[in-house]
Motif scaffolding. Structure first.
Motif, short mmCIF file in Angstrom:
data_model
loop_
_atom_site.label_atom_id
_atom_site.label_comp_id
_atom_site.label_asym_id
_atom_site.label_seq_id
_atom_site.Cartn_x
_atom_site.Cartn_y
_atom_site.Cartn_z
N SER A 132 32.85 -40.37 16.85
CA SER A 132 32.87 -41.83 16.93
C SER A 132 31.50 -42.43 17.24
CB SER A 132 33.89 -42.29 17.97
OG SER A 132 33.47 -41.89 19.26
N LEU A 133 30.43 -41.68 17.03
CA LEU A 133 29.09 -42.18 17.32
C LEU A 133 28.70 -43.29 16.35
CD1 LEU A 133 27.13 -38.89 18.10
CD2 LEU A 133 28.12 -40.54 19.70
N ASN A 134 27.87 -44.21 16.84
CA ASN A 134 27.35 -45.31 16.04
C ASN A 134 25.91 -44.96 15.65
OD1 ASN A 134 26.43 -47.69 14.96
ND2 ASN A 134 26.75 -48.90 16.81
N PHE A 135 25.60 -44.97 14.36
CA PHE A 135 24.26 -44.69 13.88
C PHE A 135 23.61 -45.95 13.30
CE2 PHE A 135 26.36 -40.60 13.90
CZ PHE A 135 25.40 -39.80 14.50
N GLY A 136 23.92 -47.11 13.87
CA GLY A 136 23.38 -48.38 13.38
C GLY A 136 22.10 -48.79 14.08
N SER A 137 21.39 -47.85 14.66
CA SER A 137 20.17 -48.15 15.41
C SER A 137 19.08 -48.71 14.51
CB SER A 137 19.67 -46.88 16.09
OG SER A 137 18.41 -47.09 16.68
N SER A 138 18.29 -49.60 15.08
CA SER A 138 17.13 -50.12 14.34
C SER A 138 15.94 -49.19 14.46
CB SER A 138 16.77 -51.52 14.85
OG SER A 138 16.42 -51.44 16.22
N ILE A 139 16.06 -48.15 15.28
CA ILE A 139 14.98 -47.17 15.42
C ILE A 139 15.23 -46.05 14.41
CG2 ILE A 139 13.90 -45.48 16.94
CD1 ILE A 139 14.50 -47.31 19.28
N ILE A 140 14.41 -46.05 13.36
CA ILE A 140 14.52 -45.04 12.31
C ILE A 140 13.28 -44.17 12.37
CG2 ILE A 140 14.68 -44.66 9.83
CD1 ILE A 140 16.09 -47.41 9.66
N LEU A 141 13.48 -42.88 12.60
CA LEU A 141 12.38 -41.94 12.71
C LEU A 141 12.07 -41.39 11.31
CD1 LEU A 141 14.17 -41.73 15.49
CD2 LEU A 141 12.45 -40.04 16.01
N GLU A 142 10.91 -41.77 10.79
CA GLU A 142 10.49 -41.36 9.46
C GLU A 142 9.78 -40.01 9.52
OE1 GLU A 142 11.15 -42.99 6.65
OE2 GLU A 142 11.96 -44.82 7.57
N LYS A 143 9.92 -39.22 8.49
CA LYS A 143 9.26 -37.91 8.43
C LYS A 143 7.75 -38.10 8.36
CE LYS A 143 9.63 -33.38 6.50
NZ LYS A 143 10.40 -32.48 5.67
N VAL A 144 7.01 -37.33 9.16
CA VAL A 144 5.56 -37.38 9.20
C VAL A 144 5.03 -35.95 9.18
CG1 VAL A 144 5.44 -39.58 10.44
CG2 VAL A 144 5.50 -37.44 11.73
N ALA A 145 3.73 -35.81 8.93
CA ALA A 145 3.10 -34.50 8.99
C ALA A 145 3.08 -34.01 10.43
CB ALA A 145 1.68 -34.57 8.44
N CYS A 146 3.38 -32.75 10.63
CA CYS A 146 3.34 -32.17 11.98
C CYS A 146 1.88 -31.86 12.33
CB CYS A 146 4.16 -30.89 12.04
SG CYS A 146 5.91 -31.15 11.73
#
Length: 147
Positions: A132-146
């Motif tokens: 029942s988790l909500n994934f509507g967060s405005s914080i989106i972690l984009e893929k970056v170079a490590c």
């Protein structure tokens, strides 16, 4: 003398200067895959680094630096099932060591953190119901170079 010739034939060749500078091939089974994700906006930063160890274990690090909140950094251990990473986040904030369950849903090349009702279990915070988790967060972690 025959013994010296036999030993010379059976010895491994010495590594040349050219071979010494060349990167060695690695076995993908012993070299885990790392993926890094980042959110940065208006003074808020969240970084997520995941290391896929095997089919059942994914580890990594997570760091939150949110404006007007205490920063915290820690380690993750959990697993990826489909597009969902669920794990335990052990972190230090204001000198106190804590553990809480986290969940991130992969969408394209990004992860979105899930939120939901939590309960305390054995001194750690845990989601009451993962489904029942909500994934509507405005914080989106984009893929970056490590790094």
């Amino acid at each position: 003398m025959a013994l010296a010739l036999l030993a010379a034939c059976n010895s491994q060749p010495a590594e040349t200067k050219e071979q010494a500078g060349r990167p060695q091939a690695t076995d993908p089974k012993t070299n885990p895959a790392t993926a890094c994700y980042r959110y940065a906006n208006q003074g808020d930063t969240v970084t997520l680094n995941l290391i896929h160890v095997n089919d059942d274990v994914t580890t990594g690090t997570l760091m939150y630096r949110l404006k007007e909140k205490d920063a915290n950094t820690g380690t993750l251990q959990g697993s990826v099932k489909g597009d969902l990473f669920v794990g335990n986040y052990t972190f230090t904030s204001e000198g106190t060591l804590s553990t809480r369950q986290v969940a991130f849903k992969k969408t394209g090349n990004a992860f979105i953190e899930g939120y939901g009702e939590s309960i305390e279990e054995n001194g750690a915070m845990k989601f009451k119901n993962i489904d029942s988790l909500n994934f509507g967060s405005s914080i989106i972690l984009e893929k970056v170079a490590c790094n």
